[in-house]
Design an enzyme around this catalytic site. Structure first.
Site, mmCIF file in Angstrom:
data_model
loop_
_atom_site.group_PDB
_atom_site.id
_atom_site.type_symbol
_atom_site.label_atom_id
_atom_site.label_comp_id
_atom_site.label_asym_id
_atom_site.label_seq_id
_atom_site.Cartn_x
_atom_site.Cartn_y
_atom_site.Cartn_z
ATOM 1 N N LEU A 1 3.895 -12.298 4.997
ATOM 2 C CA LEU A 1 4.212 -10.956 4.518
ATOM 3 C C LEU A 1 5.627 -10.581 4.934
ATOM 4 O O LEU A 1 6.037 -10.893 6.058
ATOM 5 C CB LEU A 1 3.246 -9.938 5.143
ATOM 6 C CG LEU A 1 1.754 -10.202 4.965
ATOM 7 C CD1 LEU A 1 0.948 -9.399 5.970
ATOM 8 C CD2 LEU A 1 1.339 -9.857 3.550
ATOM 9 N N GLU A 2 6.349 -9.903 4.070
ATOM 10 C CA GLU A 2 7.690 -9.423 4.390
ATOM 11 C C GLU A 2 7.677 -7.900 4.376
ATOM 12 O O GLU A 2 7.299 -7.289 3.381
ATOM 13 C CB GLU A 2 8.713 -9.931 3.370
ATOM 14 C CG GLU A 2 8.781 -11.442 3.263
ATOM 15 C CD GLU A 2 7.844 -12.036 2.219
ATOM 16 O OE1 GLU A 2 7.379 -11.298 1.322
ATOM 17 O OE2 GLU A 2 7.560 -13.237 2.305
ATOM 18 N N ARG B 1 5.229 5.246 1.087
ATOM 19 C CA ARG B 1 5.610 6.654 1.215
ATOM 20 C C ARG B 1 6.372 6.935 2.502
ATOM 21 O O ARG B 1 6.911 8.021 2.680
ATOM 22 C CB ARG B 1 4.363 7.532 1.132
ATOM 23 C CG ARG B 1 3.729 7.490 -0.235
ATOM 24 C CD ARG B 1 2.365 8.135 -0.249
ATOM 25 N NE ARG B 1 1.666 7.740 -1.461
ATOM 26 C CZ ARG B 1 0.944 8.560 -2.197
ATOM 27 N NH1 ARG B 1 0.826 9.827 -1.865
ATOM 28 N NH2 ARG B 1 0.341 8.115 -3.268
ATOM 29 N N GLN C 1 -2.208 -4.789 -1.355
ATOM 30 C CA GLN C 1 -3.369 -5.082 -2.195
ATOM 31 C C GLN C 1 -3.090 -6.287 -3.079
ATOM 32 O O GLN C 1 -2.051 -6.362 -3.729
ATOM 33 C CB GLN C 1 -3.738 -3.889 -3.072
ATOM 34 C CG GLN C 1 -5.008 -4.156 -3.881
ATOM 35 C CD GLN C 1 -5.421 -2.967 -4.708
ATOM 36 O OE1 GLN C 1 -4.821 -2.692 -5.737
ATOM 37 N NE2 GLN C 1 -6.451 -2.274 -4.256
ATOM 38 N N TYR D 1 -0.189 -25.277 -8.258
ATOM 39 C CA TYR D 1 0.670 -25.315 -7.068
ATOM 40 C C TYR D 1 0.328 -26.532 -6.205
ATOM 41 O O TYR D 1 1.208 -27.219 -5.699
ATOM 42 C CB TYR D 1 0.486 -24.018 -6.274
ATOM 43 C CG TYR D 1 1.515 -23.810 -5.201
ATOM 44 C CD1 TYR D 1 2.777 -23.315 -5.508
ATOM 45 C CD2 TYR D 1 1.227 -24.094 -3.873
ATOM 46 C CE1 TYR D 1 3.729 -23.116 -4.520
ATOM 47 C CE2 TYR D 1 2.173 -23.901 -2.879
ATOM 48 C CZ TYR D 1 3.425 -23.404 -3.209
ATOM 49 O OH TYR D 1 4.363 -23.213 -2.226
ATOM 50 N N GLN E 1 -0.074 -23.192 4.573
ATOM 51 C CA GLN E 1 0.657 -22.600 5.704
ATOM 52 C C GLN E 1 -0.312 -21.903 6.647
ATOM 53 O O GLN E 1 -1.264 -21.268 6.224
ATOM 54 C CB GLN E 1 1.781 -21.685 5.233
ATOM 55 C CG GLN E 1 1.376 -20.472 4.456
ATOM 56 C CD GLN E 1 2.588 -19.734 3.885
ATOM 57 O OE1 GLN E 1 3.695 -20.241 3.834
ATOM 58 N NE2 GLN E 1 2.366 -18.516 3.448
ATOM 59 N N LYS F 1 0.843 -1.201 0.000
ATOM 60 C CA LYS F 1 0.000 0.000 0.000
ATOM 61 C C LYS F 1 0.877 1.250 0.000
ATOM 62 O O LYS F 1 1.929 1.289 0.635
ATOM 63 C CB LYS F 1 -0.931 0.003 1.207
ATOM 64 C CG LYS F 1 -2.038 -1.052 1.069
ATOM 65 C CD LYS F 1 -3.031 -1.000 2.196
ATOM 66 C CE LYS F 1 -3.873 0.235 2.218
ATOM 67 N NZ LYS F 1 -5.022 0.229 1.303
ATOM 68 N N THR G 1 0.486 4.024 1.493
ATOM 69 C CA THR G 1 0.653 4.618 2.824
ATOM 70 C C THR G 1 1.971 4.173 3.443
ATOM 71 O O THR G 1 2.704 4.987 4.008
ATOM 72 C CB THR G 1 -0.527 4.230 3.743
ATOM 73 O OG1 THR G 1 -1.739 4.689 3.147
ATOM 74 C CG2 THR G 1 -0.377 4.821 5.129
#
Length: 188
Positions: free
Chosen positions: A136-137, A116, A156, A170, A180, A111, A113
């Site tokens: 997520l990284e 930036r 997103q 997969y 996972q 995102k 936000t």
């Protein structure tokens, strides 16, 4: 291959259980306070990170090797926020569980936000018939500590429907990250 709309995303969530829990609109406030938005957008779905984090540390002064990753390089944290040290990173997982149809591939983008503020969110594509919570990284590219908010939007997901169904999914390949459940470290 076409990008799918909010109507398609809502239908797939309802009929296929593609995203659970699912938010059919955009949530921008919680308890009267502004938050980083999440939920269905025009051509994507804004995902949230849970309150489970793995914060990278160099306490063990090891070499980062994806083939022999040392789990002691992370500190587990369960909190509403995660403070990432300068030039470091953290892992988290989504609040949402995904079931990707065989004829769909997704791309996930951070995102604006967070971007930036110098916080980069990296997520690899969700492949056809992949299922699970997304790891997520978060990379803090700044020389200052950076804050990530749990249960708010972080990235997103954009859904692409293929013109032709893939020969091998997969799931067929028995992908190593299939099903996972938590924040998942590298596997070989």
């Amino acid at each position: 291959m076409s990008i799918k709309s909010d109507k398609w995303i809502r239908r797939m969530a309802a009929e296929y259980g593609m995203i659970e829990p699912f938010e059919p609109g955009q949530v921008k406030q919680k308890d009267g306070h502004s938050i980083v938005s999440y939920g269905t957008s025009s051509y994507g779905y804004d995902i949230r990170c849970s309150d489970e984090f793995k914060l990278f540390t160099n306490l063990n002064s090891t070499i980062v090797d994806p083939k022999r990753f040392d789990s002691n390089s992370f500190v587990d944290l369960k909190n509403d926020i995660c403070i990432i040290p300068p030039n470091s990173f953290a892992l988290a997982r989504t609040v949402e569980y995904f079931r990707i149809p065989r004829n769909v591939l997704t791309i996930c983008l951070g995102k604006s936000t967070y971007a930036r503020c110098g916080i980069i969110v990296n997520v690899t594509p969700f492949e056809p018939e992949w299922e699970g919570y997304v790891t997520l990284e978060f990379s803090n590219t700044t020389p200052l500590p950076a804050k990530i908010y749990a249960n708010e939007g972080v990235a997103q997901v954009i859904f692409f429907e293929a013109d032709e169904v893939c020969e091998t999914s997969y799931k067929d390949r028995k992908g190593k990250y299939q099903f996972q459940q938590g924040v998942t470290l590298p596997k070989i």
